[in-house]
Design a protein around this motif. Structure first.
Motif, short mmCIF file in Angstrom:
data_model
loop_
_atom_site.label_atom_id
_atom_site.label_comp_id
_atom_site.label_asym_id
_atom_site.label_seq_id
_atom_site.Cartn_x
_atom_site.Cartn_y
_atom_site.Cartn_z
N GLN A 1 0.83 -1.20 0.00
CA GLN A 1 0.00 0.00 0.00
C GLN A 1 0.87 1.26 0.00
OE1 GLN A 1 -3.25 0.26 -0.36
NE2 GLN A 1 -3.22 2.50 -0.17
N ILE A 2 1.97 1.24 0.76
CA ILE A 2 2.88 2.39 0.78
C ILE A 2 3.52 2.59 -0.60
CG2 ILE A 2 5.05 3.23 1.74
CD1 ILE A 2 4.30 1.89 4.36
N GLN A 3 3.91 1.51 -1.25
CA GLN A 3 4.49 1.62 -2.59
C GLN A 3 3.47 2.17 -3.59
OE1 GLN A 3 7.59 1.13 -3.73
NE2 GLN A 3 8.32 0.70 -1.65
N TYR A 4 2.23 1.74 -3.46
CA TYR A 4 1.20 2.23 -4.35
C TYR A 4 0.99 3.74 -4.15
CZ TYR A 4 -3.40 3.02 -6.40
OH TYR A 4 -4.43 3.52 -7.13
N GLU A 5 0.91 4.18 -2.91
CA GLU A 5 0.72 5.60 -2.64
C GLU A 5 1.92 6.41 -3.13
OE1 GLU A 5 0.05 5.77 1.51
OE2 GLU A 5 -1.97 4.87 1.42
N TYR A 6 3.11 5.83 -2.98
CA TYR A 6 4.32 6.53 -3.47
C TYR A 6 4.28 6.69 -4.98
CZ TYR A 6 9.15 7.07 -4.98
OH TYR A 6 10.29 7.51 -5.61
N GLN A 7 3.91 5.63 -5.71
CA GLN A 7 3.85 5.71 -7.16
C GLN A 7 2.72 6.64 -7.62
OE1 GLN A 7 6.11 4.66 -9.10
NE2 GLN A 7 7.24 3.37 -7.63
N ALA A 8 1.62 6.69 -6.87
CA ALA A 8 0.54 7.61 -7.23
C ALA A 8 1.00 9.05 -7.07
CB ALA A 8 -0.68 7.33 -6.35
N THR A 9 1.70 9.34 -5.98
CA THR A 9 2.24 10.69 -5.78
C THR A 9 3.27 11.04 -6.86
OG1 THR A 9 1.90 10.44 -3.40
CG2 THR A 9 3.35 12.20 -4.13
N LYS A 10 4.09 10.07 -7.22
CA LYS A 10 5.10 10.29 -8.26
C LYS A 10 4.45 10.59 -9.60
CE LYS A 10 9.24 8.24 -10.27
NZ LYS A 10 10.15 7.06 -10.28
N LEU A 11 3.35 9.90 -9.92
CA LEU A 11 2.64 10.17 -11.18
C LEU A 11 2.07 11.58 -11.18
CD1 LEU A 11 1.43 9.33 -13.90
CD2 LEU A 11 -0.49 8.31 -12.61
N GLU A 12 1.49 11.99 -10.06
CA GLU A 12 0.94 13.35 -10.00
C GLU A 12 2.04 14.40 -10.19
OE1 GLU A 12 -1.08 13.67 -6.32
OE2 GLU A 12 -2.70 12.28 -6.85
N SER A 13 3.19 14.17 -9.56
CA SER A 13 4.28 15.15 -9.71
C SER A 13 4.82 15.15 -11.14
CB SER A 13 5.39 14.82 -8.72
OG SER A 13 5.97 13.56 -9.02
N THR A 14 4.87 13.99 -11.77
CA THR A 14 5.35 13.93 -13.16
C THR A 14 4.39 14.64 -14.11
OG1 THR A 14 6.41 11.79 -12.67
CG2 THR A 14 6.14 12.38 -14.99
N GLN A 15 3.10 14.46 -13.87
CA GLN A 15 2.11 15.17 -14.69
C GLN A 15 2.23 16.68 -14.49
OE1 GLN A 15 -1.47 13.31 -13.29
NE2 GLN A 15 -1.44 11.71 -14.90
#
Length: 261
Positions: free
Chosen positions: A198-212
């Protein structure tokens, strides 16, 4: 597109195989059975006690041991049931008798035995009546028949059966405790794995938002966004796998304690 099409086919075929395996119609929608979430938060000692009270194999072991102990008590009761039948005959200068008994000298009941006894008495008539034993000659004969120690052997076999079933019950309890402990720690491990996923998923979701956001500012390319989306999908897949493993771990623990319904 080819890989996506193939994955869709494999999903449909695996679902059909599962439905055929459990014998339900192809049109039925599959759903996971709900597990008692509020009952899973128990300590290892509580799970152990639950296993002792719910596991079918332990109940059968207790019943077999109790039945063997009852048979042993019945076999031992037969030692206390004794009968003695005596028959005596006395005539001038002759005495005889016969006895049939299953009583031992220590007060217990053993095997049936039959005894015969006869006496020939010759007295000197010149002696006084007050001393009849003077010059008396007695001839005795005694014979005993035993029936082979069947009752003692029956008690011995019943005692051996009780000891054997007690050892099997002890072994069953040890195996059950091992299964419960293994399933319990596996459950804890899967809970931690799901939390990490779950932590990895939240990290990747935050990373996608920052990349966008960086792409909108002109600091990242479309490829960077697609790569971030791929990593997020992989993290979602790992999270789903961890959730499935946790579900199975809970089922294994319920199965180990005999509470899987």
């Amino acid at each position: 597109q080819t890989q996506l099409h193939r994955a869709s086919q494999l999903e449909r075929l695996s679902e059909l195989r599962l439905k055929r395996l459990i014998g339900i119609d192809d049109s039925v929608e599959l759903k996971l059975a709900g597990l008692p979430e509020d009952e899973m938060n128990k300590s290892l000692e509580e799970w152990m006690q639950l296993a002792l009270s719910q596991r079918v194999d332990l109940k059968l072991a207790d019943e077999s041991l109790s039945r063997s102990q009852s048979l042993l008590e019945l076999a031992r009761l037969s030692e206390k049931l004794g009968i003695r039948l005596d028959w005596n005959l006395e005539r001038d200068h002759l005495a005889g008798g016969m006895a049939l008994t299953n009583q031992n000298q220590d007060g217990t009941s053993g095997e049936w035995q039959m005894a015969f006894k006869s006496s020939l008495i010759v007295s000197d008539p010149s002696r006084t009546v007050n001393s009849p034993e003077w010059g008396t000659v007695k001839l005795s004969f005694q014979y005993a028949i035993f029936d082979g120690g069947v009752r003692k052997e029956r008690i011995k076999q019943a005692l051996l059966l009780v000891e054997q079933l007690a050892e099997e019950r002890k072994k069953s309890q040890s195996n059950a405790a091992l299964e419960v402990e293994e399933a319990y720690y596996n459950l804890l491990n899967q809970e931690e794995s799901l939390a990490n996923a779950q932590i990895q998923y939240e990290y990747q979701a935050t990373k996608l938002e920052s990349t966008q956001a960086r792409m909108r500012a002109g600091l990242a390319s479309v490829k960077d966004v697609l790569d971030a989306q791929t990593l997020l999908n992989q993290a979602a897949l790992e999270r789903d796998r961890a959730a499935a493993d946790l579900y199975l771990a809970r089922m294994e623990l319920l199965k180990a304690v005999g509470g899987l319904r």
